[in-house]
Motif scaffolding. Structure first.
Motif, mmCIF file in Angstrom:
data_model
loop_
_atom_site.group_PDB
_atom_site.id
_atom_site.type_symbol
_atom_site.label_atom_id
_atom_site.label_comp_id
_atom_site.label_asym_id
_atom_site.label_seq_id
_atom_site.Cartn_x
_atom_site.Cartn_y
_atom_site.Cartn_z
ATOM 1 N N UNK A 1 67.679 45.016 68.826
ATOM 2 C CA UNK A 1 67.916 44.582 67.444
ATOM 3 C C UNK A 1 69.310 44.962 66.968
ATOM 4 N N UNK A 2 69.836 44.204 66.016
ATOM 5 C CA UNK A 2 71.133 44.532 65.432
ATOM 6 C C UNK A 2 71.171 44.042 63.989
ATOM 7 N N UNK A 3 71.982 44.719 63.188
ATOM 8 C CA UNK A 3 72.104 44.408 61.768
ATOM 9 C C UNK A 3 73.518 43.930 61.475
ATOM 10 N N UNK A 4 73.630 42.746 60.879
ATOM 11 C CA UNK A 4 74.925 42.210 60.495
ATOM 12 C C UNK A 4 75.124 42.352 59.002
ATOM 13 N N UNK A 5 76.236 42.929 58.597
ATOM 14 C CA UNK A 5 76.542 43.142 57.189
ATOM 15 C C UNK A 5 77.730 42.286 56.776
ATOM 16 N N UNK A 6 77.631 41.661 55.621
ATOM 17 C CA UNK A 6 78.724 40.849 55.121
ATOM 18 C C UNK A 6 78.403 39.358 55.158
ATOM 19 N N UNK A 7 79.216 38.573 54.449
ATOM 20 C CA UNK A 7 79.025 37.127 54.416
ATOM 21 C C UNK A 7 79.127 36.551 55.825
ATOM 22 N N UNK A 8 78.216 35.626 56.150
ATOM 23 C CA UNK A 8 78.169 34.900 57.429
ATOM 24 C C UNK A 8 77.719 35.761 58.607
ATOM 25 N N UNK A 9 77.367 37.031 58.380
ATOM 26 C CA UNK A 9 76.937 37.903 59.476
ATOM 27 C C UNK A 9 75.535 37.521 59.950
ATOM 28 N N UNK A 10 75.294 37.714 61.238
ATOM 29 C CA UNK A 10 73.992 37.441 61.836
ATOM 30 C C UNK A 10 73.277 38.746 62.165
ATOM 31 N N UNK A 11 71.953 38.715 62.094
ATOM 32 C CA UNK A 11 71.134 39.884 62.406
ATOM 33 C C UNK A 11 69.937 39.476 63.250
#
Length: 294
Positions: free
Chosen positions: A173-183
């Motif tokens: 698993x991974x967490x994307x932070x910010x506009x357009x980020x993927x998680x």
């Protein structure tokens, strides 16, 4: 776990000593430079804002700032590119001695300017034979200079493999932070809105700024696990597959594995299933054979 890997992607045209020092002082441990090519005419054709000279300077400045883990991105199959140009790019990259090299073939996305130009016959891309020769060149040259191919498009010196990339291909698993980020969390893949103002508004309202969620059915999770793992040199870890899904890999993919082995595209061991050297070249075809959903 040791020192965390903290990577920042850098455009060579916007990097200077001050920015590099700032990143270094804030615990950034790895830089990834989107060089693409060291030919200024090719850079202009693909719409990049930096020059080859700025790319060289940026990497040298990064070393001077104390960065010991540097990646360099290259592309091949560019409009008007020749085999000699790619050889020159590889030589230039090796002279800069990065710790990691990513090299990707140009992909045309429907709806983009390149797609439209190609449809109109104005792009002048290398033909299939030339693209294959470019692929063979880079897959031979980089390992010969100490860069092990640990994933289809990625080469690294020992110990310099990208942790983020490995995590992605190993279904972590991974967490994307910010506009357009993927998680990828709790088995669901989603992306945040690309609109920065909308992203900020959602955060201020205490809402998640997601614009897309993909349902994670069991079949989808199995096929993603399989084709992402197949991108790596290790391939699909049979024990890991069984731990995750509660069934042996062969109970789901026996026919597919046998069919791909017959074509010389897969090898199977007691522990794993991985692409052959021929299979790596035709990876997209192999991956499609592991799809369980229409």
């Amino acid at each position: 776990m040791g020192i965390p890997e903290f990577t920042i992607e850098c455009n060579p045209g916007t990097v200077d000593e001050e920015k590099l020092q700032l990143m270094k002082s804030h615990a950034v441990t790895r830089l990834s430079f989107g060089v693409q090519t060291f030919h200024d005419d090719l850079l202009k054709r693909i719409g990049r804002i930096h020059t080859a000279g700025e790319a060289r300077d940026a990497i040298r400045l990064a070393r001077a700032a104390g960065f010991t883990n540097v990646n360099l991105d290259l592309m091949y199959g560019l409009p008007g590119e020749t085999l000699a140009m790619l050889q020159s790019d590889i030589d230039e990259a090796l002279a800069l001695a990065p710790d990691h090299i990513s090299i990707y073939g140009l992909q045309l996305e429907e709806g983009t300017a390149f797609w439209k130009m190609n449809e109109m016959g104005k792009l002048h891309l290398p033909d299939d034979d030339m693209t294959e020769a470019m692929y063979d060149l880079m897959t031979t040259a980089l390992p010969a200079h100490g860069y092990a191919r640990y994933e289809i498009s990625n080469f690294a010196r020992p110990g310099c493999e990208s942790r983020h990339n490995l995590g992605y291909w190993q279904d972590q698993p991974y967490l994307g932070l910010g506009a357009a980020a993927h998680s990828y969390l709790d088995g669901i893949r989603y992306e945040n809105t690309k609109d920065i103002a909308a992203y900020i508004d959602a955060i201020e309202r205490g809402e998640l700024p997601r614009t897309q969620e993909e349902p994670a059915t069991r079949a989808i999770r199995m096929e993603e696990f399989a084709f992402l793992a197949l991108r790596t040199a290790r391939g699909i870890d049979k024990a890991a597959f069984q731990r995750k899904f509660g069934v042996p890999l062969v109970s789901v993919y026996a026919d597919t594995i046998a069919r791909m082995q017959k074509k010389g595209l897969l090898e199977e061991t007691e522990e794993s299933v991985h692409l052959t050297s021929k299979g790596v070249k035709y990876g997209n075809y192999v991956f499609s054979e592991f799809l369980l959903t229409p």
